[in-house]
Design a protein around this motif. Structure first.
Motif, PDB file in Angstrom:
ATOM      1  N   ASP A 186    -120.347  24.115 -15.950  1.00 63.63           N
ATOM      2  CA  ASP A 186    -119.061  24.114 -16.659  1.00 63.63           C
ATOM      3  C   ASP A 186    -117.906  24.287 -15.678  1.00 63.63           C
ATOM      4  OD1 ASP A 186    -120.315  23.779 -19.079  1.00 63.63           O
ATOM      5  OD2 ASP A 186    -120.188  25.884 -19.678  1.00 63.63           O
ATOM      6  N   LEU A 187    -118.100  25.131 -14.660  1.00 60.37           N
ATOM      7  CA  LEU A 187    -117.049  25.307 -13.656  1.00 60.37           C
ATOM      8  C   LEU A 187    -116.770  23.993 -12.944  1.00 60.37           C
ATOM      9  CD1 LEU A 187    -115.137  27.099 -11.982  1.00 60.37           C
ATOM     10  CD2 LEU A 187    -117.059  27.531 -10.433  1.00 60.37           C
ATOM     11  N   ILE A 188    -117.814  23.294 -12.538  1.00 61.13           N
ATOM     12  CA  ILE A 188    -117.647  21.998 -11.880  1.00 61.13           C
ATOM     13  C   ILE A 188    -116.909  21.026 -12.795  1.00 61.13           C
ATOM     14  CG2 ILE A 188    -118.851  19.981 -10.981  1.00 61.13           C
ATOM     15  CD1 ILE A 188    -118.962  22.306  -9.090  1.00 61.13           C
ATOM     16  N   ASP A 189    -117.301  20.977 -14.052  1.00 62.32           N
ATOM     17  CA  ASP A 189    -116.638  20.081 -15.004  1.00 62.32           C
ATOM     18  C   ASP A 189    -115.143  20.353 -15.077  1.00 62.32           C
ATOM     19  OD1 ASP A 189    -118.837  18.578 -15.772  1.00 62.32           O
ATOM     20  OD2 ASP A 189    -119.385  19.921 -17.404  1.00 62.32           O
ATOM     21  N   ASN A 190    -114.766  21.609 -15.076  1.00 63.67           N
ATOM     22  CA  ASN A 190    -113.349  21.965 -15.144  1.00 63.67           C
ATOM     23  C   ASN A 190    -112.607  21.606 -13.858  1.00 63.67           C
ATOM     24  OD1 ASN A 190    -112.417  23.463 -17.682  1.00 63.67           O
ATOM     25  ND2 ASN A 190    -114.372  24.461 -17.277  1.00 63.67           N
ATOM     26  N   LEU A 191    -113.226  21.840 -12.722  1.00 62.98           N
ATOM     27  CA  LEU A 191    -112.547  21.609 -11.447  1.00 62.98           C
ATOM     28  C   LEU A 191    -112.340  20.126 -11.148  1.00 62.98           C
ATOM     29  CD1 LEU A 191    -114.219  24.318  -9.162  1.00 62.98           C
ATOM     30  CD2 LEU A 191    -112.002  24.417 -10.324  1.00 62.98           C
ATOM     31  N   VAL A 192    -113.352  19.297 -11.446  1.00 64.48           N
ATOM     32  CA  VAL A 192    -113.248  17.883 -11.077  1.00 64.48           C
ATOM     33  C   VAL A 192    -112.241  17.130 -11.938  1.00 64.48           C
ATOM     34  CG1 VAL A 192    -115.574  17.784 -10.126  1.00 64.48           C
ATOM     35  CG2 VAL A 192    -115.207  17.208 -12.543  1.00 64.48           C
ATOM     36  N   LYS A 193    -111.749  17.742 -13.003  1.00 64.03           N
ATOM     37  CA  LYS A 193    -110.709  17.098 -13.806  1.00 64.03           C
ATOM     38  C   LYS A 193    -109.422  16.932 -13.009  1.00 64.03           C
ATOM     39  CE  LYS A 193    -112.307  19.032 -18.230  1.00 64.03           C
ATOM     40  NZ  LYS A 193    -111.963  20.006 -19.314  1.00 64.03           N
ATOM     41  N   LYS A 194    -109.175  17.841 -12.060  1.00 64.10           N
ATOM     42  CA  LYS A 194    -107.895  17.835 -11.341  1.00 64.10           C
ATOM     43  C   LYS A 194    -108.036  17.670  -9.826  1.00 64.10           C
ATOM     44  CE  LYS A 194    -105.045  20.635 -14.467  1.00 64.10           C
ATOM     45  NZ  LYS A 194    -104.125  21.806 -14.545  1.00 64.10           N
ATOM     46  N   TYR A 195    -109.206  18.011  -9.292  1.00 65.36           N
ATOM     47  CA  TYR A 195    -109.301  18.134  -7.836  1.00 65.36           C
ATOM     48  C   TYR A 195    -110.512  17.390  -7.281  1.00 65.36           C
ATOM     49  CZ  TYR A 195    -106.543  22.193  -9.301  1.00 65.36           C
ATOM     50  OH  TYR A 195    -105.622  22.996  -9.898  1.00 65.36           O
ATOM     51  N   GLU A 196    -110.397  17.047  -5.985  1.00 62.12           N
ATOM     52  CA  GLU A 196    -111.571  16.636  -5.241  1.00 62.12           C
ATOM     53  C   GLU A 196    -112.347  17.901  -4.886  1.00 62.12           C
ATOM     54  OE1 GLU A 196    -110.698  14.285  -1.822  1.00 62.12           O
ATOM     55  OE2 GLU A 196    -110.621  12.423  -2.974  1.00 62.12           O
ATOM     56  N   VAL A 197    -113.631  17.902  -5.189  1.00 63.88           N
ATOM     57  CA  VAL A 197    -114.456  19.086  -4.980  1.00 63.88           C
ATOM     58  C   VAL A 197    -115.594  18.737  -4.026  1.00 63.88           C
ATOM     59  CG1 VAL A 197    -115.909  20.844  -6.058  1.00 63.88           C
ATOM     60  CG2 VAL A 197    -113.908  19.949  -7.280  1.00 63.88           C
ATOM     61  N   TYR A 198    -115.673  19.481  -2.912  1.00 60.36           N
ATOM     62  CA  TYR A 198    -116.723  19.305  -1.915  1.00 60.36           C
ATOM     63  C   TYR A 198    -117.646  20.512  -1.994  1.00 60.36           C
ATOM     64  CZ  TYR A 198    -113.557  15.732  -0.097  1.00 60.36           C
ATOM     65  OH  TYR A 198    -112.742  14.641   0.032  1.00 60.36           O
ATOM     66  N   HIS A 199    -118.955  20.277  -1.913  1.00 60.36           N
ATOM     67  CA  HIS A 199    -119.926  21.317  -2.284  1.00 60.36           C
ATOM     68  C   HIS A 199    -121.124  21.319  -1.350  1.00 60.36           C
ATOM     69  CE1 HIS A 199    -123.740  22.158  -4.512  1.00 60.36           C
ATOM     70  NE2 HIS A 199    -123.084  23.223  -4.934  1.00 60.36           N
ATOM     71  N   ILE A 200    -121.544  22.517  -0.944  1.00 57.78           N
ATOM     72  CA  ILE A 200    -122.837  22.659  -0.293  1.00 57.78           C
ATOM     73  C   ILE A 200    -123.670  23.661  -1.093  1.00 57.78           C
ATOM     74  CG2 ILE A 200    -122.033  22.111   2.029  1.00 57.78           C
ATOM     75  CD1 ILE A 200    -122.198  25.159   2.628  1.00 57.78           C
ATOM     76  N   ILE A 201    -124.976  23.576  -0.947  1.00 63.75           N
ATOM     77  CA  ILE A 201    -125.847  24.537  -1.594  1.00 63.75           C
ATOM     78  C   ILE A 201    -126.013  25.762  -0.699  1.00 63.75           C
ATOM     79  CG2 ILE A 201    -127.076  22.792  -2.909  1.00 63.75           C
ATOM     80  CD1 ILE A 201    -129.359  22.989  -0.876  1.00 63.75           C
ATOM     81  N   GLY A 202    -126.369  26.892  -1.324  1.00 59.16           N
ATOM     82  CA  GLY A 202    -126.669  28.105  -0.587  1.00 59.16           C
ATOM     83  C   GLY A 202    -128.151  28.414  -0.674  1.00 59.16           C
ATOM     84  N   ASN A 203    -128.510  29.604  -0.223  1.00 55.71           N
ATOM     85  CA  ASN A 203    -129.924  29.969  -0.212  1.00 55.71           C
ATOM     86  C   ASN A 203    -130.507  30.092  -1.622  1.00 55.71           C
ATOM     87  OD1 ASN A 203    -128.107  32.385   0.041  1.00 55.71           O
ATOM     88  ND2 ASN A 203    -129.996  33.476  -0.419  1.00 55.71           N
ATOM     89  N   HIS A 204    -129.662  30.411  -2.624  1.00 53.78           N
ATOM     90  CA  HIS A 204    -130.208  30.524  -3.975  1.00 53.78           C
ATOM     91  C   HIS A 204    -130.574  29.162  -4.550  1.00 53.78           C
ATOM     92  CE1 HIS A 204    -129.969  34.823  -5.209  1.00 53.78           C
ATOM     93  NE2 HIS A 204    -129.320  34.854  -4.062  1.00 53.78           N
ATOM     94  N   GLU A 205    -129.762  28.147  -4.288  1.00 55.12           N
ATOM     95  CA  GLU A 205    -130.156  26.804  -4.712  1.00 55.12           C
ATOM     96  C   GLU A 205    -131.389  26.321  -3.946  1.00 55.12           C
ATOM     97  OE1 GLU A 205    -125.635  26.772  -5.503  1.00 55.12           O
ATOM     98  OE2 GLU A 205    -126.942  27.511  -3.916  1.00 55.12           O
TER      99      GLU A 205
END
Length: 290
Positions: free
Chosen positions: A97-116
């Motif tokens: 849901d956070l990703i869905d909200n952010l990509v409405k307005k911004y370019e979002v760059y993402h890496i995974i962490g140890n939990h993923e």
């Protein structure tokens, strides 16, 4: 007996305050980075860094508190430095849901962490299958040992995303030992960089900063440490996920040679859920060309 009751009530009250206030109030930290390699078109370019959400919920309205905090910083781009989800928690919808909200307005760059990365462990694979399927269908740029150019006009800056092997993450509640990275690891994964250009690196853990510096990163964004969970004034963070007390890197801005690292306190937590003098954080970085 009365004294024991009073002490018990006092302890419970303190724990409640720690949980409700220290873990629910989001701070913003701002840094300005000067570098002559930053193109003039990127002067005042604003990066908002989000890290270590760990499925944290700040309100009952789809994390509107967090979204509003990010929007108030007026970012040009958003960088997410891992652990949006918590390793053994099935409630992945909070991160999606956070990703869905952010990509409405911004370019979002993402890496995974140890939990993923726990998705690589056989007993957890089934938990992550649907999460990654949904995540990778969204309009985000996933930086898994990859690089992109971010353009303004004809000018650009370089962004790299590095995935550190899961074996390099020791834990307080596990028997594994930390695996060191070979000196050539970063270059083997990301290639040789052009040192005349401005190069940014997303790397979930800060504990290999020296390796990132040797590779040539101008700016490193990291998380993972949660600010040390408990911060003592003039001393720093107390606890690290790396099974060590008073870690070398806990929070803030670090400089070595011509490289800078910004280490984010993160938003949520795993296993140890309290925070003391270490509120959740969203970071804004403003680039300045000399």
């Amino acid at each position: 007996m009365i004294m024991k009751v009073i002490l018990t009530v006092l302890v419970l009250a303190i724990l409640y305050i720690l949980y409700k206030y220290e873990t629910q109030h989001i701070e913003t930290t701002e840094y300005t980075i000067f570098n002559e390699k930053i193109p003039k078109e990127f002067n005042d370019f604003k990066i908002v860094q989000v890290s270590d959400l760990h499925n944290k919920v700040f309100d009952k309205n789809n994390n509107k508190t967090l979204i509003d905090k990010i929007e108030s910083l007026n970012p040009d781009v958003i960088f997410i430095t891992g652990d949006l989800v918590d390793g053994e928690n099935k409630n992945f919808q909070i991160a999606l849901d956070l990703i869905d909200n952010l990509v409405k307005k911004y370019e979002v760059y993402h890496i995974i962490g140890n939990h993923e990365q726990k998705s690589l462990i056989k007993k957890y694979k089934h938990l992550y299958r649907d999460y990654f399927k949904e995540l990778y269908s969204k309009k985000i740029i996933n930086m898994e040992n990859e690089s992109v150019r971010i353009y303004k006009g004809d000018s650009y800056i370089n962004l790299y995303g590095l995935i550190i092997p899961l074996e390099c993450y020791p834990y307080f509640f596990a028997n594994n030992k930390k695996l060191e990275l070979r000196d050539s690891f970063v270059q083997d994964k990301l290639g040789k960089i052009n040192e005349n250009e401005y190069n940014m690196l997303l790397a979930h853990t800060p504990f290999f900063f020296e390796k990132y510096v040797k590779w040539g990163a101008d700016l490193v964004l990291a998380g993972h440490v949660h600010g040390g969970i408990i911060r003592i004034p003039f001393i720093g963070g107390v606890l690290s996920p790396n099974r060590e007390f008073f870690p070398k890197y806990d929070w803030g801005k670090y400089e070595k040679g011509s490289s800078t690292m910004v280490l984010n306190k993160g938003l949520g937590g795993s296993k140890v859920l309290i925070r003391l003098n270490c509120k959740p954080e969203v970071v804004r970085i403003t680039l300045k060309s000399n």
